[in-house]
Enzyme design. Structure first.
Site, PDB file in Angstrom:
ATOM      1  N   THR A 261     -28.207  11.337  31.970  1.00  0.00           N
ATOM      2  CA  THR A 261     -28.420  11.057  33.647  1.00  0.00           C
ATOM      3  C   THR A 261     -29.899  11.109  33.390  1.00  0.00           C
ATOM      4  O   THR A 261     -30.742  12.017  32.915  1.00  0.00           O
ATOM      5  CB  THR A 261     -27.758  12.116  34.474  1.00  0.00           C
ATOM      6  OG1 THR A 261     -26.315  11.850  34.128  1.00  0.00           O
ATOM      7  CG2 THR A 261     -27.987  12.074  35.942  1.00  0.00           C
ATOM      8  N   PHE A 263     -33.031  11.924  36.480  1.00  0.00           N
ATOM      9  CA  PHE A 263     -33.413  12.327  37.499  1.00  0.00           C
ATOM     10  C   PHE A 263     -34.633  11.945  38.002  1.00  0.00           C
ATOM     11  O   PHE A 263     -35.637  11.882  37.170  1.00  0.00           O
ATOM     12  CB  PHE A 263     -33.262  13.901  37.399  1.00  0.00           C
ATOM     13  CG  PHE A 263     -32.082  14.581  36.995  1.00  0.00           C
ATOM     14  CD1 PHE A 263     -30.933  14.931  38.110  1.00  0.00           C
ATOM     15  CD2 PHE A 263     -31.322  14.399  35.815  1.00  0.00           C
ATOM     16  CE1 PHE A 263     -29.883  15.335  37.795  1.00  0.00           C
ATOM     17  CE2 PHE A 263     -30.222  15.114  35.421  1.00  0.00           C
ATOM     18  CZ  PHE A 263     -29.304  15.489  36.343  1.00  0.00           C
TER      19      PHE A 263
END
Ligand SMILES: O=C(O)C(=O)C[C@]1(C(=O)O)C=C[C@@H](O)C=C1
Length: 366
Positions: A261, A263
């Site tokens: 992921t 960010f």
């Protein structure tokens, strides 16, 4: 023989103790220098956190690392050192999707180091709100996942936020099935953030086909609920599991072994002007074009003409009353200080009905 080995061990440990003391002296010398930098910055009214400088420090060390320390270990070690030095200059308040144990918290700590003031928020909207209102210096929000794509709420909020992206950080996301008892028997519902449920749907279909998938505000919230009710299981990090005293029933259940992921680190532009060019930068934009033939082709043409690479192109519906209009989220390689990027941006802007620079920042150095 055993005696000689014990003596060798004791000798090596004495040397390690001596090296640690030397390192402590050096770290204190470094901290003193950072304090002096902090005094100058205070005098100038300039900002303490300089992501491009931190990225350059880490890149320089990796380049000169003779080993045996692995290059992958350099960033986490120096992030902690710089975090401690930064905290001597000023406290850094960081908002993220909480509670304790979320991947967002892990991303915030991985990026800023642990010497920060933690501001856990109950949802992504609150991270934007708290950071815009100045109750946090920075906000950390998930932008995209390698299995599931863009995080819709973040993308929608980026459209209208006054905040700027000043850095990015990415995290290897490993999901685990956690529960108050150590078995798969009798699980009626699996609680997790919708993104985590989606990233594990193959495993869930195979192992828990009849259990309800129950979306909750964060994986750590799912872990908290599972700790209170044995008919529930959670999908979360081992960190959240130990926080809530849960058993690790099944490790690494994400469908993609390399699940990551990304960010974004956000801040108020007046608090923190765009980072200067680090030599390895990204510029993020959101744009829309009028609905006419060839509009998309014309949009990206200036990038080709000025030899600027596009590393991401993603669309979101514009919610314009069912008109099939879209916003496009674009990442370009480079910094607007670079003449090629500046020229491409100028031409691209001229082709757009809507154009917003979300930020320019150094690429992830992990
Ligand atoms: O070089 C600076 O501007 C510093 O404040 C020092 C330092 C560091 O510890 O190296 C600390 C904080 C900044 O984010 C960048 C670097």
């Amino acid at each position: 023989m055993a005696d000689t080995q014990d003596q060798a061990l004791a000798g090596l440990r004495t040397q390690i103790d001596a090296v640690d003391r030397e390192m402590l002296d050096l770290l204190n010398r470094r901290a003193g220098l950072a304090q002096k930098v902090g005094e100058i910055k205070k005098h100038q009214g300039s900002l303490v956190f300089r992501p491009e400088r931190e990225a350059a420090v880490i890149a320089g060390l990796k380049q000169h690392n003779p080993g045996p320390l692995k290059n992958d270990n350099i960033a986490p070690i120096w992030r902690e050192i710089m975090s401690a030095c930064r905290a001597l200059e000023t406290p850094t308040r960081v908002a993220y999707l909480g509670p304790a144990g979320t991947f967002s918290e892990q991303a915030a700590l991985g990026f800023f180091g642990s010497s920060i003031v933690r501001v856990p928020c109950s949802n992504i909207d609150e991270v934007f709100h708290v950071t815009s209102a100045g109750a946090a210096d920075f906000g950390v929000v998930p932008v995209e996942n390698s299995t599931e794509g863009g995080v819709a709420r973040t993308l929608d909020l980026l459209l209208s936020t006054p905040l700027f992206i000043v850095a990015e950080t990415s995290l290897f996301v490993r999901h685990n099935l956690l529960r108050a008892q150590d078995s798969l028997e009798g699980i009626q519902a699996v609680c997790a953030h919708p993104q985590a449920l989606a990233q594990c749907q193959g495993w869930l279909a195979q192992h828990l086909p009849h259990a309800e998938r129950r979306p909750v505000s964060s994986n750590a919230e799912g872990a908290r609920l599972a700790a209170q009710d044995t008919s529930l299981a959670a999908i979360a990090s081992t960190r959240a599991g130990s926080e809530y005293g849960l058993h690790l029933v099944a490790p690494a259940i994400q469908d993609d072994a390399h699940n990551r992921t990304r960010f974004a680190v956000l801040t108020q532009p007046e608090q923190h002007p765009s980072p200067r060019a680090s030599g390895n930068d990204c510029t993020s934009l959101v744009v829309s074009v009028l609905n006419r033939p060839g509009a998309l082709h014309d949009l990206v043409l200036p990038l080709k003409q000025h030899d600027v690479s596009m590393t991401r192109f993603e669309s979101r519906p514009a919610r314009s009353g069912g008109q099939w209009e879209y916003y496009f989220y674009i990442d370009l390689q480079g910094h607007p200080d670079d003449a090629k990027v500046a020229a491409a941006l100028k031409e691209l802007r001229a082709n757009c009905a809507f154009f917003k620079v979300l930020g320019t920042y150094p690429l992830d150095t992990h």
